[in-house]
Design a protein around this motif. Structure first.
Motif, PDB file in Angstrom:
ATOM      1  N   ILE A 158       0.838  -1.196   0.000  1.00 49.96           N
ATOM      2  CA  ILE A 158       0.000   0.000   0.000  1.00 49.96           C
ATOM      3  C   ILE A 158       0.875   1.248   0.000  1.00 49.96           C
ATOM      4  O   ILE A 158       0.632   2.197  -0.749  1.00 49.96           O
ATOM      5  CB  ILE A 158      -0.965  -0.002   1.203  1.00 49.96           C
ATOM      6  N   ASP A 188       2.307   1.767  -3.360  1.00 48.38           N
ATOM      7  CA  ASP A 188       1.268   2.261  -4.255  1.00 48.38           C
ATOM      8  C   ASP A 188       1.073   3.768  -4.072  1.00 48.38           C
ATOM      9  O   ASP A 188       1.015   4.519  -5.052  1.00 48.38           O
ATOM     10  CB  ASP A 188      -0.038   1.511  -3.982  1.00 48.38           C
ATOM     11  N   LEU A 189       1.003   4.216  -2.834  1.00 45.78           N
ATOM     12  CA  LEU A 189       0.828   5.641  -2.567  1.00 45.78           C
ATOM     13  C   LEU A 189       2.062   6.438  -2.990  1.00 45.78           C
ATOM     14  O   LEU A 189       1.935   7.561  -3.495  1.00 45.78           O
ATOM     15  CB  LEU A 189       0.512   5.865  -1.086  1.00 45.78           C
ATOM     16  N   ARG A 204      -9.566   4.382   0.543  1.00 48.07           N
ATOM     17  CA  ARG A 204      -9.508   3.141   1.327  1.00 48.07           C
ATOM     18  C   ARG A 204     -10.123   1.979   0.543  1.00 48.07           C
ATOM     19  O   ARG A 204      -9.579   0.881   0.519  1.00 48.07           O
ATOM     20  CB  ARG A 204     -10.235   3.327   2.648  1.00 48.07           C
ATOM     21  N   LEU A 211      -7.800   0.847  -2.297  1.00 50.80           N
ATOM     22  CA  LEU A 211      -6.642   0.113  -1.767  1.00 50.80           C
ATOM     23  C   LEU A 211      -7.065  -1.283  -1.307  1.00 50.80           C
ATOM     24  O   LEU A 211      -6.361  -2.267  -1.564  1.00 50.80           O
ATOM     25  CB  LEU A 211      -5.995   0.887  -0.617  1.00 50.80           C
ATOM     26  N   ARG A 222      -7.632  -3.393  -4.451  1.00 53.10           N
ATOM     27  CA  ARG A 222      -6.379  -3.673  -5.170  1.00 53.10           C
ATOM     28  C   ARG A 222      -5.533  -4.723  -4.458  1.00 53.10           C
ATOM     29  O   ARG A 222      -4.930  -5.577  -5.086  1.00 53.10           O
ATOM     30  CB  ARG A 222      -5.586  -2.387  -5.342  1.00 53.10           C
ATOM     31  N   VAL A 272      -7.662  -1.518   6.199  1.00 52.61           N
ATOM     32  CA  VAL A 272      -7.050  -0.296   5.664  1.00 52.61           C
ATOM     33  C   VAL A 272      -7.358   0.882   6.585  1.00 52.61           C
ATOM     34  O   VAL A 272      -6.473   1.682   6.918  1.00 52.61           O
ATOM     35  CB  VAL A 272      -7.523  -0.017   4.216  1.00 52.61           C
TER      36      VAL A 272
END
Length: 176
Positions: free
Chosen positions: A72, A75-76, A95, A98, A101, A109
């Motif tokens: 995560i 990804d961010l 949220r 994520l 995904r 999350v």
């Protein structure tokens, strides 16, 4: 399984070699031989264990210990503007997206980022935006630097092990 580890090691060496050029020769070895991937894996585990990348970075360690946390965070990291002043600044945030995904629950999350916000590593000023603290950014930079160093060190150790093995094989063939 060996193919998966080889592909992972090759991806890590390719990423590290963008920063540490000395790691690039190991990439060719990883793609062409099976034993080099095994050597690389052993050396990488030793290298990570010796340096302990998570010890100096409690915020990153927090994400490492949560299911899907580091994925995560990556990804961010990739969703940020490319012209940002530091590794982690702010990013679009969902949220639900994520959770979908990374196949984890929205509750998980929500809990991860609630805890990260309580620790002061992130702020969620809007429902669709995350802002990372300067300390979190510094820790991410330190984490990636240590990780790339560990990968480059492991690549170098694997190359040395391959040379040693090749030398021993040549010597054994000569003695026959």
């Amino acid at each position: 399984m060996i193919r998966v580890w080889r592909e992972r090691a090759a991806a890590e060496v390719a990423a590290a070699s963008l920063v540490i050029q000395q790691a690039r020769p190991a990439l060719k070895l990883l793609v062409t031989t099976t034993s080099s991937s095994a050597s690389f894996g052993v050396a990488q585990v030793r290298s990570h264990g010796a340096r302990g990348p998570g010890r100096a970075t409690p915020a990153i360690r927090f994400f490492l210990t949560r299911e899907g946390g580091l994925s995560i965070l990556h990804d961010l990291l990739l969703r940020q503007p490319s012209d940002r002043p530091r590794p982690l600044t702010e990013a679009p945030f969902s949220r639900a997206a994520l959770a979908r995904r990374f196949r984890i629950s929205r509750t998980h999350v929500r809990q991860v980022f609630g805890d990260a916000e309580a620790a002061g590593w992130v702020a969620l000023p809007q429902p669709n935006r995350i802002v990372f603290s300067p300390e979190m950014s510094e820790q991410a930079e330190r984490h990636f630097a240590l990780t790339f160093f560990a990968i480059a060190s492991a690549a170098q150790a694997a190359m040395e092990a391959m040379k040693s093995t090749a030398r021993a094989s040549r010597d054994a063939a000569r003695q026959r």
